[in-house]
Design an enzyme around this catalytic site. Structure first.
Site, PDB file in Angstrom:
ATOM      1  N   MET A  31       1.072  -9.941  -7.889  1.00 54.59           N
ATOM      2  CA  MET A  31       0.693 -10.743  -6.727  1.00 54.59           C
ATOM      3  C   MET A  31      -0.620 -11.472  -7.013  1.00 54.59           C
ATOM      4  O   MET A  31      -1.328 -11.876  -6.088  1.00 54.59           O
ATOM      5  CB  MET A  31       0.585  -9.863  -5.491  1.00 54.59           C
ATOM      6  CG  MET A  31       1.921  -9.299  -5.055  1.00 54.59           C
ATOM      7  SD  MET A  31       2.031  -8.897  -3.292  1.00 54.59           S
ATOM      8  CE  MET A  31       0.761  -7.677  -3.140  1.00 54.59           C
ATOM      9  N   GLY A  32      -0.920 -11.643  -8.293  1.00 55.63           N
ATOM     10  CA  GLY A  32      -2.124 -12.372  -8.651  1.00 55.63           C
ATOM     11  C   GLY A  32      -3.353 -11.489  -8.649  1.00 55.63           C
ATOM     12  O   GLY A  32      -3.268 -10.263  -8.710  1.00 55.63           O
ATOM     13  N   HIS A  38      -3.655  -5.776 -15.577  1.00 60.03           N
ATOM     14  CA  HIS A  38      -2.554  -6.722 -15.798  1.00 60.03           C
ATOM     15  C   HIS A  38      -2.542  -7.226 -17.237  1.00 60.03           C
ATOM     16  O   HIS A  38      -1.468  -7.398 -17.841  1.00 60.03           O
ATOM     17  CB  HIS A  38      -2.685  -7.914 -14.846  1.00 60.03           C
ATOM     18  CG  HIS A  38      -2.594  -7.554 -13.401  1.00 60.03           C
ATOM     19  ND1 HIS A  38      -3.696  -7.506 -12.571  1.00 60.03           N
ATOM     20  CD2 HIS A  38      -1.527  -7.218 -12.619  1.00 60.03           C
ATOM     21  CE1 HIS A  38      -3.313  -7.166 -11.356  1.00 60.03           C
ATOM     22  NE2 HIS A  38      -2.011  -6.983 -11.355  1.00 60.03           N
ATOM     23  N   ASP A 155       0.904   2.555  -9.713  1.00 57.36           N
ATOM     24  CA  ASP A 155       1.808   2.450  -8.569  1.00 57.36           C
ATOM     25  C   ASP A 155       3.049   3.292  -8.853  1.00 57.36           C
ATOM     26  O   ASP A 155       4.156   2.779  -9.051  1.00 57.36           O
ATOM     27  CB  ASP A 155       2.174   0.989  -8.323  1.00 57.36           C
ATOM     28  CG  ASP A 155       0.961   0.168  -7.943  1.00 57.36           C
ATOM     29  OD1 ASP A 155       0.372   0.433  -6.888  1.00 57.36           O
ATOM     30  OD2 ASP A 155       0.589  -0.736  -8.714  1.00 57.36           O
ATOM     31  N   SER A 191      -7.003  -4.869  -7.544  1.00 61.64           N
ATOM     32  CA  SER A 191      -7.564  -6.080  -6.961  1.00 61.64           C
ATOM     33  C   SER A 191      -8.353  -5.767  -5.695  1.00 61.64           C
ATOM     34  O   SER A 191      -9.231  -6.542  -5.296  1.00 61.64           O
ATOM     35  CB  SER A 191      -6.444  -7.074  -6.639  1.00 61.64           C
ATOM     36  OG  SER A 191      -5.514  -6.497  -5.735  1.00 61.64           O
TER      37      SER A 191
END
Length: 349
Positions: A31-32, A38, A155, A191
């Site tokens: 989701m950026g 990442h 996650d 994030s």
């Protein structure tokens, strides 16, 4: 292929059609707000598909997985920075579609359900979240033509559900879990870390400290059991040391004796404090750290702490052997954080 940005499905198809014959497509779905976690996934994808393969990063803030009162509007949109992270880590394509590209005509009338496995823990705290997550994952895996896809182990419940979806619905895609990346102080990269004040971050470190305390508790018991396996007559030694007035040495010997019993119970002479380690002891070690953090300023507001089977996310019993995941979620201030650690019961850590 040179690094490319695709904003539409037509652009993406054009880039995918240009790949070398037989080249595999490795995909990571985000989701950026990309960070080093990442980038680690991108590098794992590049290694797996090789220099001739295609590494695709999707950047899409999925409205279906945000519930009422959640942070959809304030979720960071940092596409320029995301492109830099993806390019430097080795991606070939960033697919950054708008909502109308992913959901043409508005919200879909047919979506996936996470089922009972998605109703606990994160699913209980965020109703509908996993349904929205699985729906967009399914769509993006189709759109990117993924051969292999990469998810961070942080996650853990999400990864378990994606694996179950792929199995139940016969997705022809390999799913790879990549270990959690942590900052120097132990906080799992997210994030959402940017929302923490200095004081809130200090409190938030209790999540990783709790997990590490549980891991260390289990490792210490495994070491004790290994020692017990080679110790001669530990029960007799404990009784002798007690008679000699050596309480500390006697306590240590009692612990060895307890660890040696094959049925997981301590000998009658051994204090209850020296029972072999089980799931309850691991949970208790973590809970103690979290209890302290609940009294900190600012306090940690615990959502859940659970020791679960990684395959179906059911809680494991005290006598569990084999793989497990200790999962935790909490809020510090207005920021909700999750973390976990894999553990193996009945084998050295």
């Amino acid at each position: 292929m040179s690094f490319e940005l695709a904003a539409t499905r037509a652009d993406l198809d054009r880039l995918l059609d240009r790949r070398a014959p037989g080249a595999r497509i490795g995909v990571l779905l985000t989701m950026g707000a990309l960070h080093e976690g990442h980038a680690t996934l991108v590098r794992a994808a590049r290694t797996r598909v090789g220099p001739q393969g295609l590494v695709v990063v999707t950047v899409f803030v999925n409205p279906l997985q945000f519930g009422a009162g959640e942070d959809l509007d304030r979720y960071p949109r940092t596409l320029e920075a995301d492109l830099k992270v993806a390019r430097e880590a080795g991606a070939d394509v960033v697919f950054a579609p708008g909502a109308d590209e992913v959901y043409p005509g508005g919200a879909p009338q047919i979506t996936l359900s996470a089922g009972p496995m998605g109703e606990h823990f994160e699913g209980a705290s965020r109703p509908g979240h996993f349904d929205g997550m699985l729906t967009v994952v399914a769509k993006l895996l189709h759109l990117t033509r993924a051969d292999v896809t990469f998810f961070g182990l942080k996650d853990a419940q999400q990864l378990a559900l994606v694996r179950r979806m792929a199995r139940d619905l016969n997705f022809p895609v390999e799913i790879v879990g990549v270990p959690t990346v942590r900052e120097d102080d132990g906080l799992a990269l997210s994030s959402r870390n940017r929302y923490l004040s200095v004081a809130e971050r200090r409190t938030a470190l209790a999540l990783s400290r709790a997990l590490f305390a549980a891991r260390d508790r289990l490792a210490a018991q495994h070491a004790l059991r290994a020692r017990a396996a080679s110790a001669p007559a530990p029960g007799a030694r404990a009784a002798g040391l007690s008679a000699l007035g050596e309480p500390r040495l006697a306590a240590d010997a009692h612990a060895v004796a307890a660890a040696r019993t094959p049925d997981g119970t301590e000998p009658a002479a051994a204090p209850a404090a020296y029972r072999p380690c089980g799931a309850d002891a691991v949970r208790a070690a973590a809970q103690g750290v979290l209890d302290d953090a609940a009294r900190a300023v600012p306090p940690l507001d615990l959502d859940y702490l659970a020791l679960v089977d990684p395959a179906d996310f059911t809680e494991v019993p005290d006598g569990h052997t084999g793989e497990a995941v200790l999962v935790v979620a909490a809020k510090v201030g207005t920021t909700r954080l999750i973390d976990n650690i894999p553990l193996t019961f009945g084998a050295p850590q």
